[in-house]
Each structure stands twice: as structure tokens, then as C-alpha cells.
Motif scaffolding. Structure first.
Motif, PDB file in Angstrom:
ATOM      1  N   ASP A  28     -10.800 108.520  40.532  1.00 41.40           N
ATOM      2  CA  ASP A  28     -10.224 109.181  39.540  1.00 41.40           C
ATOM      3  C   ASP A  28      -9.691 110.580  40.015  1.00 41.40           C
ATOM      4  N   ASN A  29      -9.038 111.253  39.141  1.00 39.45           N
ATOM      5  CA  ASN A  29      -8.570 112.630  39.264  1.00 39.45           C
ATOM      6  C   ASN A  29      -9.291 113.537  38.274  1.00 39.45           C
ATOM      7  N   PHE A  30      -8.838 115.080  38.315  1.00 40.16           N
ATOM      8  CA  PHE A  30      -9.421 115.664  37.213  1.00 40.16           C
ATOM      9  C   PHE A  30      -8.810 115.394  35.975  1.00 40.16           C
ATOM     10  N   GLU A  31      -7.568 115.059  35.720  1.00 43.77           N
ATOM     11  CA  GLU A  31      -6.787 114.671  34.349  1.00 43.77           C
ATOM     12  C   GLU A  31      -7.841 113.364  33.768  1.00 43.77           C
ATOM     13  N   SER A  32      -8.240 112.383  34.492  1.00 46.71           N
ATOM     14  CA  SER A  32      -9.170 111.388  34.080  1.00 46.71           C
ATOM     15  C   SER A  32     -10.393 111.879  33.632  1.00 46.71           C
ATOM     16  N   LEU A  33     -10.893 112.858  34.336  1.00 43.69           N
ATOM     17  CA  LEU A  33     -12.285 113.419  33.816  1.00 43.69           C
ATOM     18  C   LEU A  33     -12.154 114.192  32.543  1.00 43.69           C
ATOM     19  N   TYR A  34     -11.053 114.920  32.606  1.00 50.06           N
ATOM     20  CA  TYR A  34     -10.731 115.616  31.258  1.00 50.06           C
ATOM     21  C   TYR A  34     -10.655 114.568  30.017  1.00 50.06           C
ATOM     22  N   GLN A  35      -9.674 113.571  30.435  1.00 52.43           N
ATOM     23  CA  GLN A  35      -9.501 112.808  29.263  1.00 52.43           C
ATOM     24  C   GLN A  35     -10.915 112.172  28.720  1.00 52.43           C
ATOM     25  N   ALA A  36     -11.749 111.827  29.607  1.00 55.89           N
ATOM     26  CA  ALA A  36     -13.093 111.000  29.456  1.00 55.89           C
ATOM     27  C   ALA A  36     -14.013 112.119  28.589  1.00 55.89           C
ATOM     28  N   PHE A  51     -11.647 123.473  35.590  1.00 54.84           N
ATOM     29  CA  PHE A  51     -12.735 123.119  36.429  1.00 54.84           C
ATOM     30  C   PHE A  51     -13.226 124.117  37.587  1.00 54.84           C
ATOM     31  N   TYR A  52     -14.398 124.154  37.810  1.00 56.52           N
ATOM     32  CA  TYR A  52     -14.603 125.040  39.069  1.00 56.52           C
ATOM     33  C   TYR A  52     -15.497 124.520  40.001  1.00 56.52           C
ATOM     34  N   MET A  53     -15.392 124.830  41.153  1.00 52.34           N
ATOM     35  CA  MET A  53     -15.993 124.618  42.265  1.00 52.34           C
ATOM     36  C   MET A  53     -17.271 125.394  42.004  1.00 52.34           C
ATOM     37  N   SER A  54     -18.494 125.094  42.492  1.00 50.12           N
ATOM     38  CA  SER A  54     -19.727 125.946  42.516  1.00 50.12           C
ATOM     39  C   SER A  54     -20.486 125.592  43.664  1.00 50.12           C
ATOM     40  N   ASN A  55     -21.522 126.480  43.999  1.00 50.79           N
ATOM     41  CA  ASN A  55     -22.502 126.218  44.802  1.00 50.79           C
ATOM     42  C   ASN A  55     -23.765 125.870  44.338  1.00 50.79           C
ATOM     43  N   GLU A  63     -11.191 127.853  41.048  1.00 55.78           N
ATOM     44  CA  GLU A  63     -10.643 127.519  39.754  1.00 55.78           C
ATOM     45  C   GLU A  63      -9.840 126.299  40.146  1.00 55.78           C
ATOM     46  N   ILE A  64      -9.908 125.194  39.237  1.00 62.32           N
ATOM     47  CA  ILE A  64      -9.053 123.953  39.450  1.00 62.32           C
ATOM     48  C   ILE A  64      -8.518 123.837  37.819  1.00 62.32           C
ATOM     49  N   ASP A  68      -0.245 124.168  35.617  1.00 62.01           N
ATOM     50  CA  ASP A  68       0.142 125.376  36.407  1.00 62.01           C
ATOM     51  C   ASP A  68       0.131 126.832  35.653  1.00 62.01           C
ATOM     52  N   MET A  69      -0.730 127.531  35.860  1.00 65.09           N
ATOM     53  CA  MET A  69      -0.562 128.952  34.959  1.00 65.09           C
ATOM     54  C   MET A  69       0.141 130.139  35.855  1.00 65.09           C
ATOM     55  N   ASN A  70       0.738 129.793  36.753  1.00 66.73           N
ATOM     56  CA  ASN A  70       1.809 131.048  37.421  1.00 66.73           C
ATOM     57  C   ASN A  70       3.032 131.076  36.593  1.00 66.73           C
TER      58      ASN A  70
END
Length: 72
Positions: A28-36, A51-55, A63-64, A68-70
């Protein structure tokens, strides 16, 4: 087929611990995670999300965003 489990925490002013464990297919993609997430908290679906990558220390990294915020 594998799955990924995410624990999603909801920040509240009351400092109550509200969370959901969400299982999504590994393909699945981030859209699927968002919907869940939207479904599990019974949100209306008009919330913006990123969504954010972290350590290992949970420092916020790349940031993911779902949109598109551009402005370009």
C-alpha cells in the motif's frame, strides 16, 4: 503477502493517550495509510496530512505530503 503495523497517536489538549494500531498491506501507499487513519479515528476526511521520515531518536526528517504544496 506481508503487512505493516503502525501505531498512530492523537495529540489532545487533555493529554489523554489516544491511539490506534493500523495494519496496512506492505504494498500500500501513503494514501492508503491516510485513509486507514481517517477511518479508524472517524475523522471527516478533510484534514491535511503529512508523513515524516525519522531516525532512531524520532527526530523529524524528510516530509512526505499527500498534496503537492509547491506554488510554482
Amino acid at each position: 503477502m506481508g503487512a505493516l503495523k503502525f501505531r498512530v497517536l492523537l495529540d489532545t489538549e487533555e493529554e489523554a493517550e489516544i491511539f490506534r494500531d493500523i495494519l496496512v498491506d506492505e504494498n500500500d501507499n501513503f494514501e492508503s495509510l491516510y485513509q486507514a487513519i481517517i477511518s479508524s479515528f472517524r475523522f471527516e476526511g478533510n484534514q491535511m496530512a503529512s508523513f515524516y521520515m525519522s531516525n532512531d531518536e524520532w527526530d523529524k526528517g524528510h516530509e512526505i505530503s499527500l498534496m503537492d504544496m509547491n506554488y510554482g
